[in-house]
Design an enzyme around this catalytic site. Sequence first.
Site, PDB file in Angstrom:
ATOM      1  N   LYS A  51       0.798  -1.225   0.000  1.00 46.93           N
ATOM      2  CA  LYS A  51       0.000   0.000   0.000  1.00 46.93           C
ATOM      3  C   LYS A  51       0.833   1.279   0.000  1.00 46.93           C
ATOM      4  O   LYS A  51       0.379   2.339  -0.450  1.00 46.93           O
ATOM      5  CB  LYS A  51      -0.934   0.016   1.208  1.00 46.93           C
ATOM      6  N   SER A 302       0.787  -9.805  -0.744  1.00 44.26           N
ATOM      7  CA  SER A 302       0.627  -8.355  -0.717  1.00 44.26           C
ATOM      8  C   SER A 302       0.944  -7.682   0.615  1.00 44.26           C
ATOM      9  O   SER A 302       1.175  -6.480   0.669  1.00 44.26           O
ATOM     10  CB  SER A 302      -0.799  -7.981  -1.132  1.00 44.26           C
TER      11      SER A 302
END
Length: 401
Positions: A51, A302
């Site tokens: 992110k 991720s």
Amino acid sequence: MLQLDDFQAARQKLSDIIHLTPLEHSHTYSKMTHNDIYLKMENLQRTGAFKIRGATNKILSLTEEERKRGVIAASAGNHAQGVAYAASRLGIPCTIVMPEGAPLTKVEATSSYGAKIVLHGANYDASYQYALQLQQANGMTFVHAFDDEAVIAGQGTISLEILEQLPDADIIVTPIGGGGLAAGVALAAKLVKPNIQVIGVEAEGAANMLTSLKSGRVETLDHVETIADGIQVKRPGDLPFELVRKYVDQVVTVGDEQIMKAMLLLMERSKLIVEGAGAVGLAAMLDSKIHCIGKKIVVLLSGGNVDVNLLSKIIERGLVEAGRYLRLVTIVPDRPGILLTMAKIFAEEKSNVISIHHHRHGERIVLGQAEVEINLETRDRSHIERILRRLSEEGFIYTVH
């Protein structure tokens, strides 16, 4: 429409801020899936997740006036940390609205970067709505977690790295929550290598993108529930939806049990801590949700920000599902030698006793009886079946928990 130049520019801007995360081949998962599996380890990224790429790219695009007014974002945790880190680095005031049940580790990590934390709502969507109210009231710039071109461009830099690290990759498998990551990864990958496939994976309990793709329009789910809190989103972004519809070749879902198994396997075999959202791609491969043989597949891990308390529960649950942990309760006559009989069975079956709790009082226990709760370490399901069969042969009546 984002172009390759946008992704390359984002990569240049991020070059001295983010890590170039490893892409490593896994013999274990390759053998298990009959493909060549490579792990793109964004769980080792700065702030613990991908992110930071999109958040930083967005914040770097702000004008001086916008920077003075500060930024605000809503997030379950990883986007929060990315925004907070980028804002701190540039000296920009930052407010983050997080769900009230956000993992403590993510709340503390976000706060450590200097952000003002506001806990509001039961999930991301409720936090998002409240963050919009604060943004409008205070004139801050809203940094969306996924429905923003600059954010998507930042996330897509992952594909540029992947295709330099493994130019002959056939497939990239990416998680999907609001869709920003999948959109950026898919578009950037296909701008560089048009014939590459991109497959998105959602949690069954939060399949907003698959639901939307089936109906042909953005849909909002009534309820979402999954251990993969990072992708627990009711509605995909409008821009990500259009990009996913055009550039992602397939979207599949996996259940929480499969996600937990993948997390446990990553810990044991790869020595990697990966959060639920980050493990969905590997879970899909291991559960044969992606049908292919002999392909070079990059599985995107991720993020790795997991609450320790949740992690301990997942480990125990994963061991149970794998047949490596057995908890049973039995009511036995309260007389000498009963526990020895049971212990002999466990010893002969080479099962390790983790704990035994012996109770003489309780609602289900009558005079002359005792309740015994036993926790065992086992090898697999067939091992458990042998133990339970032998207990039955000795006359023990039990329940498995």
